[in-house]
Scaffold this active site. Sequence first.
Site, PDB file in Angstrom:
ATOM      1  N   TYR A  92       0.827  -1.204   0.000  1.00 24.80           N
ATOM      2  CA  TYR A  92       0.000   0.000   0.000  1.00 24.80           C
ATOM      3  C   TYR A  92       0.862   1.255   0.000  1.00 24.80           C
ATOM      4  CZ  TYR A  92      -3.960   2.982   1.393  1.00 24.80           C
ATOM      5  OH  TYR A  92      -4.949   3.937   1.446  1.00 24.80           O
ATOM      6  N   SER A 187       1.175  -7.851   2.188  1.00 24.89           N
ATOM      7  CA  SER A 187       0.303  -6.769   2.627  1.00 24.89           C
ATOM      8  C   SER A 187      -0.749  -6.475   1.553  1.00 24.89           C
ATOM      9  CB  SER A 187       1.135  -5.538   2.984  1.00 24.89           C
ATOM     10  OG  SER A 187       0.366  -4.583   3.669  1.00 24.89           O
ATOM     11  N   ASP A 273       0.659  -8.625  14.183  1.00 26.94           N
ATOM     12  CA  ASP A 273       0.484  -7.683  13.079  1.00 26.94           C
ATOM     13  C   ASP A 273      -0.764  -6.838  13.310  1.00 26.94           C
ATOM     14  OD1 ASP A 273       0.204  -6.322  10.691  1.00 26.94           O
ATOM     15  OD2 ASP A 273       0.558  -8.083   9.426  1.00 26.94           O
ATOM     16  N   HIS A 309       3.863  -6.680  11.364  1.00 25.91           N
ATOM     17  CA  HIS A 309       3.595  -6.636   9.925  1.00 25.91           C
ATOM     18  C   HIS A 309       4.813  -7.054   9.096  1.00 25.91           C
ATOM     19  CE1 HIS A 309       1.096  -5.722   6.564  1.00 25.91           C
ATOM     20  NE2 HIS A 309       1.866  -4.745   6.119  1.00 25.91           N
TER      21      HIS A 309
END
Length: 330
Positions: A92, A187, A273, A309
Amino acid sequence: MPAFDLTLPELERHRPEPDEPADFDTFWSDTLKEAEQREPVVSVHPVETGLRLTQTWDVTFRGFAGDPVHAWLSLPADAREPLPAVVEYVGYGRGRGLPHERLTWVNAGYAHLLMDNRGQGDQYGNGGATPDPHATAPGGPGPAVRGLLSPRDYHYRRLITDAVRAVTAVRVLPGVDPARTVAVGNSQGGGLALAVAGLVPDLAAVLVTAPLLCGIRRALTLTDAGPYGEIAAYLSVHRGAEETAYRTLSYVEGVSFARRARARAHFGTGLRDTVCPPSGAYAAFNRYGELSDGTDPRKEIHPYPFNGHEGGEAEQVRRQLHWLSAQLAD
């Protein structure tokens, strides 16, 4: 950040009821049918990178609505036969960056196509080159909320279509074995790869780490970090728009794509995460392939109990390399 989601035994049993609209399949069939009316590849130009062992091309292909989408194609310089293709989707806010940034897959002997993110690329990394000319519907400034009040206007309808078209494009490029095409992402890229697995029935394999857009409703109750935080912030201002937003999000729910997938699958997630909570990854993994015409796709998942993450980082990549090599040799 201490563990905040379900315990590992609970995650292993986590199979939430699907949150998908009745016309989910029709919505995506119609969307992709529109995109398929055009030839996929627009142009392919060689790029001088200074790397002697890798050849790279600047590829432009047609994505959603025929919009030009950019990508880097890299092949080992000594490649003599068509190679399996790894199509990679980035995270992202990131664009495709510079062609020498991601060399793992090409160094492992694959043709590697790295897709740019339309309308993204300005948050970190080395930028992107693909605008999003359709980002005009009501919504906030971040991609996660652009067009959030309408499934047809939503940013991820366009980005997922681009991701599917990247597979179509790589399969017609020189040096690629179209029968051995793989989707990879982390992700947001993991969410895109999972969507591709659900929409492209003959994909060879999918490798997903810390996927965004999985278990979306639950994630919005757990975290204000990252893209989910952007959605929560938007809804904190647009009070009463929750159900409209949830309806839009149900068309891009990764668990729904996972249910329809047939490709062999490799997952990974950090149990701490807070950006992409692990319950989303496990919901997708536990329901993966359940609608795939009675087949039972091979799948495995690797949890990292003390990681967020970042997940397993190089350890996860090492596992992916060994796993994919074995799957394509089988």
